[in-house]
Design a protein around this motif. Structure first.
Motif, PDB file in Angstrom:
ATOM      1  N   VAL A 104       0.827  -1.211   0.000  1.00 41.08           N
ATOM      2  CA  VAL A 104       0.000   0.000   0.000  1.00 41.08           C
ATOM      3  C   VAL A 104       0.863   1.262   0.000  1.00 41.08           C
ATOM      4  CG1 VAL A 104      -1.909  -1.202   1.103  1.00 41.08           C
ATOM      5  CG2 VAL A 104      -0.253   0.037   2.530  1.00 41.08           C
ATOM      6  N   ALA A 105       2.188   1.088  -0.145  1.00 42.35           N
ATOM      7  CA  ALA A 105       3.132   2.207  -0.304  1.00 42.35           C
ATOM      8  C   ALA A 105       3.098   3.173   0.870  1.00 42.35           C
ATOM      9  CB  ALA A 105       2.870   2.940  -1.619  1.00 42.35           C
ATOM     10  N   THR A 106       3.272   2.626   2.070  1.00 40.72           N
ATOM     11  CA  THR A 106       3.377   3.474   3.249  1.00 40.72           C
ATOM     12  C   THR A 106       4.489   2.948   4.138  1.00 40.72           C
ATOM     13  OG1 THR A 106       2.097   4.586   4.992  1.00 40.72           O
ATOM     14  CG2 THR A 106       1.748   2.207   4.732  1.00 40.72           C
ATOM     15  N   GLY A 107       4.798   3.683   5.205  1.00 38.45           N
ATOM     16  CA  GLY A 107       5.839   3.255   6.126  1.00 38.45           C
ATOM     17  C   GLY A 107       5.297   2.346   7.208  1.00 38.45           C
ATOM     18  N   LEU A 108       6.200   1.717   7.928  1.00 37.53           N
ATOM     19  CA  LEU A 108       5.810   0.853   9.045  1.00 37.53           C
ATOM     20  C   LEU A 108       6.832   1.008  10.159  1.00 37.53           C
ATOM     21  CD1 LEU A 108       4.044  -1.631  10.131  1.00 37.53           C
ATOM     22  CD2 LEU A 108       5.947  -3.027   9.310  1.00 37.53           C
ATOM     23  N   THR A 109       6.353   1.290  11.355  1.00 39.13           N
ATOM     24  CA  THR A 109       7.224   1.322  12.525  1.00 39.13           C
ATOM     25  C   THR A 109       7.010   0.019  13.279  1.00 39.13           C
ATOM     26  OG1 THR A 109       7.026   3.722  12.651  1.00 39.13           O
ATOM     27  CG2 THR A 109       7.890   2.585  14.590  1.00 39.13           C
ATOM     28  N   ALA A 110       8.090  -0.740  13.484  1.00 40.48           N
ATOM     29  CA  ALA A 110       7.980  -2.085  14.039  1.00 40.48           C
ATOM     30  C   ALA A 110       8.215  -2.096  15.538  1.00 40.48           C
ATOM     31  CB  ALA A 110       8.980  -3.014  13.353  1.00 40.48           C
ATOM     32  N   ASP A 111       7.532  -3.036  16.216  1.00 40.30           N
ATOM     33  CA  ASP A 111       7.771  -3.320  17.635  1.00 40.30           C
ATOM     34  C   ASP A 111       7.563  -2.109  18.534  1.00 40.30           C
ATOM     35  OD1 ASP A 111       8.109  -5.960  18.068  1.00 40.30           O
ATOM     36  OD2 ASP A 111      10.237  -5.873  18.530  1.00 40.30           O
ATOM     37  N   CYS A 112       6.485  -1.374  18.312  1.00 41.79           N
ATOM     38  CA  CYS A 112       6.219  -0.168  19.103  1.00 41.79           C
ATOM     39  C   CYS A 112       5.827  -0.527  20.537  1.00 41.79           C
ATOM     40  CB  CYS A 112       5.103   0.645  18.461  1.00 41.79           C
ATOM     41  SG  CYS A 112       5.557   1.349  16.867  1.00 41.79           S
ATOM     42  N   THR A 113       6.207   0.354  21.451  1.00 40.02           N
ATOM     43  CA  THR A 113       5.834   0.197  22.859  1.00 40.02           C
ATOM     44  C   THR A 113       4.956   1.344  23.340  1.00 40.02           C
ATOM     45  OG1 THR A 113       7.905   1.251  23.513  1.00 40.02           O
ATOM     46  CG2 THR A 113       7.874  -1.161  23.433  1.00 40.02           C
ATOM     47  N   VAL A 114       4.932   2.454  22.616  1.00 39.20           N
ATOM     48  CA  VAL A 114       4.091   3.606  22.954  1.00 39.20           C
ATOM     49  C   VAL A 114       3.492   4.165  21.676  1.00 39.20           C
ATOM     50  CG1 VAL A 114       3.991   5.920  23.977  1.00 39.20           C
ATOM     51  CG2 VAL A 114       5.521   4.199  24.959  1.00 39.20           C
ATOM     52  N   LEU A 115       2.192   4.463  21.714  1.00 33.94           N
ATOM     53  CA  LEU A 115       1.503   5.107  20.596  1.00 33.94           C
ATOM     54  C   LEU A 115       0.691   6.270  21.149  1.00 33.94           C
ATOM     55  CD1 LEU A 115       0.038   1.961  18.759  1.00 33.94           C
ATOM     56  CD2 LEU A 115       2.076   3.234  18.085  1.00 33.94           C
ATOM     57  N   GLU A 116       0.784   7.431  20.506  1.00 32.70           N
ATOM     58  CA  GLU A 116      -0.017   8.570  20.940  1.00 32.70           C
ATOM     59  C   GLU A 116      -0.220   9.522  19.779  1.00 32.70           C
ATOM     60  OE1 GLU A 116       2.059  10.409  24.130  1.00 32.70           O
ATOM     61  OE2 GLU A 116       3.933  10.632  23.026  1.00 32.70           O
ATOM     62  N   ILE A 117      -1.249  10.351  19.895  1.00 27.85           N
ATOM     63  CA  ILE A 117      -1.531  11.370  18.892  1.00 27.85           C
ATOM     64  C   ILE A 117      -0.888  12.675  19.342  1.00 27.85           C
ATOM     65  CG2 ILE A 117      -3.325  12.633  17.656  1.00 27.85           C
ATOM     66  CD1 ILE A 117      -3.214   9.639  16.998  1.00 27.85           C
TER      67      ILE A 117
END
Length: 345
Positions: free
Chosen positions: A117-130
């Protein structure tokens, strides 16, 4: 790419053998938080064969919508048909955020789908926030971006990554680091059936036989009490002291990476960045120095008790209770005391 077309927080609801994996519920809990900040809804993507009956549990754990891709080709996980299914869902429904569990399946599926889908990927995240992202090249502040945090360089630094110019914003998330929400019995979700169609070709792996291994150890991620040992325990024989303590408390023995590297305990029992992330009610860190890689896997435990002869060990910085001394003397005394206390009750 028109970024305005992409809306909603999507979760890949992993299921194996007709049972939703725990990581799916953890991701739904985090997705609800992210969706609240973005004023949008949460969609679970359920892929498999004969899985429509699993939609109710996903609704109870927070999904507002469930997109079901149900096809005989999806009965057992295989890279090509699953990647085709999830990429097709993304292209059709255009999610703003796509979360995948960093399981054996998710680590295979996530990067393949992001490439399609031609986008990036951040692997093995431990924190997600807006939050806001500042483009250092133009000094432009871009609001309401998914900020994805993960350990880097062997856990010696923390990197926060954004994907401001492509959609969806994709991340794989470590199991055990996000909190499940309490289920809401009777909650319902809009169910959407979607099938992009599957044409088997020479890229499809043919499953000849599935051989299931039977583990004789419990999953430490589910344990309420963990008695964990490190290199300081001294020998595999000394883990008998930890097992005695765990038996008294109804807990489970776990370990650090050094113990696994020495061949004293199996990999399934390893806590840490390269092992499993746990959050028990009580975590005993015995003979564990407290390297950042280990702490990353257990710092969310409710109560941490550290026993170490080195009073400068970093583990004491995160421990709620610390005991400095020889574990060979302290652990048997603690075990006997607890045994007597519990017997008196």
């Amino acid at each position: 790419m028109n970024l305005e077309e992409y809306k909603g927080v999507y979760v890949f609801a992993q299921q194996v053998d007709g049972e939703v994996s725990s990581i799916a519920y953890e991701l739904l809990g985090k997705a609800k938080d992210l969706a609240k900040d973005l004023n949008t809804d949460v969609t679970a993507v359920l892929i498999g064969s004969g899985v429509k009956g699993l939609t109710n549990s996903l609704a109870e754990y927070g999904a507002d919508k469930v997109i079901v891709v149900d096809d005989p080709e999806l009965e057992v996980y295989r890279t090509e048909p699953y990647a085709h299914a999830l990429a097709s869902v993304i292209n059709e429904y255009k999610p703003e955020i796509m979360l995948v569990g960093a399981t054996a399946i998710g680590r295979d599926l996530g990067p393949r789908v992001s490439a399609r889908v031609a986008t990036g990927l951040t692997a093995d995240c431990t924190v997600l926030e807006i939050g806001d992202f500042t483009d250092t090249m133009t000094q432009t502040v871009i609001p309401n971006q998914l900020l994805m945090t993960r350990p880097a360089f062997g856990g010696n630094t923390i990197a926060t990554i954004a994907c401001p110019y492509n959609r969806p914003q994709m991340a794989t998330v470590r199991a055990g680091v996000m909190q499940k929400n309490d289920p809401v019995p009777g909650a319902t979700a809009e169910v959407i059936e979607y099938n992009p169609g599957f044409t088997p070709d020479n890229k499809y792996v043919e499953i000849l036989e599935v051989v299931k291994s039977v583990a004789d150890t419990v999953d430490i991620m589910d344990a309420k009490i963990l008695v964990s040992g490190g290199r300081g325990v001294g020998s595999p024989e000394n883990f008998k002291l930890l097992q005695d303590l765990a038996d008294v408390l109804g807990g489970t023995v776990s370990c650090s990476r050094a113990v696994v590297d020495n061949g004293w305990m199996p990999k399934d029992l390893q806590v840490g960045q390269t092992g499993k992330t746990v959050r028990p009610n009580v975590y005993f860190a015995i003979g564990i120095s407290g390297a950042i890689q280990h702490v990353a896997g257990m710092e969310e435990s409710d109560i941490i008790v550290a026993i170490n002869k080195d009073d400068t060990a970093p583990i004491f910085d995160v421990a709620d209770y610390g005991i400095v001394g020889d574990l060979n003397k302290i652990v048997p005394q603690l075990t006997e005391m607890l045994k007597n206390e519990l017997a008196a009750k």
